[in-house]
Scaffold this active site. Structure first.
Site, PDB file in Angstrom:
ATOM      1  N   GLY A  67       0.835  -1.199   0.000  1.00  0.00           N
ATOM      2  CA  GLY A  67       0.000   0.000   0.000  1.00  0.00           C
ATOM      3  C   GLY A  67       0.866   1.243   0.000  1.00  0.00           C
ATOM      4  N   CYS A  94       5.187  -6.222   1.443  1.00  0.00           N
ATOM      5  CA  CYS A  94       5.561  -4.804   1.496  1.00  0.00           C
ATOM      6  C   CYS A  94       4.912  -4.136   2.727  1.00  0.00           C
ATOM      7  CB  CYS A  94       5.184  -4.106   0.186  1.00  0.00           C
ATOM      8  SG  CYS A  94       6.044  -2.533  -0.087  1.00  0.00           S
ATOM      9  N   TYR A  95       3.840  -3.360   2.545  1.00  0.00           N
ATOM     10  CA  TYR A  95       3.125  -2.771   3.679  1.00  0.00           C
ATOM     11  C   TYR A  95       2.699  -3.877   4.654  1.00  0.00           C
ATOM     12  CZ  TYR A  95      -0.502  -0.098   6.196  1.00  0.00           C
ATOM     13  OH  TYR A  95      -1.271   0.509   7.159  1.00  0.00           O
ATOM     14  N   HIS A 180       7.832  -7.731  -3.871  1.00  0.00           N
ATOM     15  CA  HIS A 180       6.547  -8.105  -4.459  1.00  0.00           C
ATOM     16  C   HIS A 180       6.672  -9.421  -5.233  1.00  0.00           C
ATOM     17  CE1 HIS A 180       4.315  -4.364  -3.588  1.00  0.00           C
ATOM     18  NE2 HIS A 180       5.506  -3.793  -3.672  1.00  0.00           N
ATOM     19  N   GLU A 182       4.425 -11.170  -6.444  1.00  0.00           N
ATOM     20  CA  GLU A 182       3.330 -11.358  -7.397  1.00  0.00           C
ATOM     21  C   GLU A 182       3.645 -10.839  -8.796  1.00  0.00           C
ATOM     22  OE1 GLU A 182       2.422  -7.373  -5.299  1.00  0.00           O
ATOM     23  OE2 GLU A 182       3.456  -9.264  -4.899  1.00  0.00           O
ATOM     24  N   ASP A 238      -7.701  -4.144 -26.678  1.00  0.00           N
ATOM     25  CA  ASP A 238      -8.697  -4.115 -25.605  1.00  0.00           C
ATOM     26  C   ASP A 238     -10.086  -3.795 -26.148  1.00  0.00           C
ATOM     27  OD1 ASP A 238      -6.343  -4.340 -24.175  1.00  0.00           O
ATOM     28  OD2 ASP A 238      -6.311  -2.233 -23.597  1.00  0.00           O
ATOM     29  N   LYS A 406      -3.491  -7.427 -19.801  1.00  0.00           N
ATOM     30  CA  LYS A 406      -3.292  -7.383 -21.248  1.00  0.00           C
ATOM     31  C   LYS A 406      -3.078  -8.767 -21.865  1.00  0.00           C
ATOM     32  CE  LYS A 406      -2.749  -3.946 -23.233  1.00  0.00           C
ATOM     33  NZ  LYS A 406      -3.694  -3.030 -23.919  1.00  0.00           N
TER      34      LYS A 406
END
Length: 683
Positions: A67, A94-95, A180, A182, A238, A406
């Site tokens: 965050g 992280c946070y 991170h 992810e 998109d 994407k």
């Protein structure tokens, strides 16, 4: 319509699920996606979700996201402290790591050292979180706060130089990582998440996602029902996939497909869009609205941080320099033109729904409540302006791709039978070239400009400057690790580099927050050592926190400081310069068959005129062009192409030569910045 946290709490758990508690992360939805890819179902929930609800719904584990705020700030996100004592395995990111450490009595401080980018950390391979991995791991770090004292009962299981990069309490099954896992830039992040989900939390991985195409079609039909729907088609993947879904879900007389030429398209773009979409059987109406966009205005809050603040009317777009104002004017003008189309068709606005190819990264970067109401707004996307949000509140917007990234949209496009040239087409922003021109009427030179320029000079000559006492050396050495100092010593001894702070700003994302900071140009008289330059581009923002982008300047070394700019607005001449530069660069990219290797290649026009003798006092009247190659799968993080690796030096030199031939171009630059700290686009 989906609410602030898209999955929500169900009355009863179905199978095994993991709860992701959102603290406002830019990558919150990416965590959700990575967990799904490992065949574990997940819900994205507010951080303040009560533990009683989490236990009631039978979650197997909790993941606390990153965050933008500090855990010790007065307005820190609220949470139920019992989430760490309820018996569920927890992974803090992280946070989330810092929150765990604070709750259990450790200390977190705002550090002089920032880390924004891909760095190498050392991990304890005996920790269950890092089982099966090597001791050194390349990961994405993006933070300004760091752990000073590790909480009692926890041990350090990863470090980044002197900074704690991960902690664990195996008895409680609580783990925290400063990086991170992810995102793609954490190269073995998926393996770390797998270790947590399967080995720590005991998940089986038996969740399989049903056909997402059918889910999109069902959503379109349930939202639109018998109404007509207006689809704004740009020609990018998109909006094309969204249009194809509408075409499949609804009857032909329900879908009104419109392409609005805003005057900021690429060379021959609108004609190519019309031709390609007609081949798909879409009846496309093309609207030339250039004049409306050039002269467009809109109302924006006087205080950007307070949406309820009094509004002000912006300047006309062709006189606007503020990048957020530019984006909002363009987004709102799209909506105004769309209303005119509806009126011309003798339809009532309340009877027509709006369809958009909005993706998850668009909503996250705009801090939309559809993705995370706590995230910091990095930039306003044209499909997420206040006018669009007002329509969403009325339930009159259909966005079937809002939970996609994407690469997932491209997969869906293939399933829909779209041709490869459309599916793999490089993304092009809705505002077009308007946000690839850095508009300015005066140089950006705040009070720290001269000090930063001096600091940069010491950094690029570190091998020599470190042998003499200087007040700024302590800042350099306190911001980077011993290994990084050794790297900087080698780079600066083997390369004669010049660092030039440019008086322009670019948008970036640092520590999950938006930054609007300086650009530094690196130049030399010798041949560029690209790997060294990429490494230097990682170190500079870590030392100089007011820099979020690093570029290489082709040609000879820049000897004179750049202290003024060429006044630049969205005028026809300026647009023509960028349009031609973009055209010749993309032609080289296509000729060398690099479009599949490089995910996106914005070409940027900046208001900087180099090579003017200060004694002659020549006015600044030319502009320079930046080539921004970008390699990514999810567009939330990414890296520049390294010349000689992902892009051949021959192809790059051909681009440079072709752009230099465009009239009124001063120099060509190459963007060396990863995301973070730089965003994909400069505005």
């Amino acid at each position: 319509m989906n609410g602030a946290h898209i999955n929500g709490l169900s009355d009863s758990a179905i199978g095994e699920k993991v709860a992701i508690l959102d603290a406002g992360a830019q990558y919150g939805k990416v965590i959700d996606r990575r967990v799904r890819e490992l065949c574990v179902e997940s819900d994205l929930l507010p951080l303040h979700t009560p533990v009683v609800d989490l236990l009631k719904n039978g979650y197997k584990a909790l993941i606390v996201s990153g965050g933008p705020k500090s855990v010790f700030a007065a307005d820190a996100e609220k949470h139920d402290p019992d989430i760490f004592n309820c018996g569920l395995p927890v992974l803090g990111i992280c946070y989330g790591l810092q929150l765990i450490n604070k709750v259990f009595g450790g200390t977190v401080v705002k550090n002089d050292v920032r880390e924004d980018g891909q760095f190498t950390v050392r991990v304890d391979t005996k920790s269950p979180l890092f089982k099966g991995l090597q001791a050194e791991q390349n990961v994405l770090l993006t933070h300004g706060d760091s752990i000073m004292t590790v909480a009692s009962g926890f041990e350090t299981v990863a470090t980044s130089g002197n900074i704690v990069a991960a902690i664990s309490n195996e008895k409680k099954k609580i783990y925290g990582v400063q990086f991170h896992p992810e995102v793609d830039l954490s190269e073995n992040g998926r393996a770390m998440l797998r270790n947590f989900l399967f080995d720590v939390a005991g998940c089986k991985g038996d969740y399989t996602i049903s056909c997402r195409q059918q889910s999109c079609i069902d959503e379109i039909r349930s939202v639109v029902r018998q109404h007509k729907v207006l689809m704004l088609v740009s020609g990018g993947v998109d909006s094309t996939v969204c249009a194809a879904l509408l075409h499949k879900a609804l009857s032909d007389n329900q879908v009104i497909a419109v392409h609005i030429d805003n005057g900021f398209m690429r060379k021959s773009e609108s004609a190519e869009v019309e031709t390609s979409l007609k081949k798909l059987g879409l009846k496309l109406k093309v609207i030339n609205a250039c004049h409306q966009f050039y002269n467009g205005t809109t109302a924006v809050p006087t205080d950007r941080s307070d949406p309820c603040a009094p509004k002000r009317i912006t300047k006309m777009l062709n006189m606007t320099t503020n990048p957020e104002d530019k984006r909002k004017i363009i987004g709102d003008t799209f909506m105004k033109v769309a209303h005119e189309v509806i009126s011309d068709l003798n339809l009532k606005p309340e009877d027509v729904y709006l369809a958009q190819g909005t993706l998850r990264p668009d909503l996250i970067e705009s801090a939309s409540a559809l993705a995370s109401s706590k995230a910091d707004a990095i930039k306003t996307h044209h499909n997420d302006t206040d006018l669009v949000r007002a329509l969403r509140q009325k339930g009159r917007v259909v966005e079937p791709l809002k939970n996609f990234h994407k690469d997932e949209v491209r997969t869906l496009g293939k399933d829909l039978g779209l041709p490869d040239q459309l599916v793999h087409r490089h993304p092009f922003p809705g505002p077009g070239l308007a946000i690839r021109i850095i508009c300015a009427d005066e140089p950006f030179m705040c009070h720290g400009f001269n000090n930063t320029q001096l600091l940069l000079r010491l950094i690029v000559t570190y091998a020599q400057s470190s042998t003499k006492p200087h007040v700024h050396l302590a800042r350099i050495e306190g911001s980077i690790s011993a290994d990084e100092r050794a790297l900087l010593t080698r780079i600066s001894s083997e390369n004669e580099l010049v660092a030039t702070l440019l008086p322009v700003q670019s948008v970036g994302v640092q520590g999950d927050c938006r930054s609007y900071s300086y650009v530094v140009g690196i130049s030399s008289d010798g041949k560029p050592a690209w790997s060294d330059l990429i490494s230097l581009a990682k170190l500079l923002p870590k030392i100089c926190h007011n820099i979020n982008r690093v570029v290489y300047i082709f040609g000879s070394a820049i000897r004179e400081p750049v202290v003024d700019i060429t006044p630049t607005f969205l005028t026809s001449g300026v647009l023509s310069t960028l349009r031609q530069a973009d055209y010749v660069a993309m032609r080289v990219l296509t000729a060398h068959r690099l479009a599949s290797t490089i995910s996106q290649m914005p070409v940027i026009l900046i208001p900087v005129h180099f090579d003017r003798d200060p004694l002659q006092r020549l006015p600044s009247c030319q502009r320079s062009v930046v080539i921004r190659t970008f390699i990514t799968s999810d567009f939330m993080t990414g890296i520049p192409a390294t010349p000689g690796k992902q892009i051949t030096e021959k192809a790059l030199q051909e681009m440079v030569t072709a752009i230099e031939a465009v009239p009124n171009v001063s120099r060509v630059l190459y963007d060396l910045t990863a995301k973070p700290p730089g965003t994909t686009e400069w505005e």
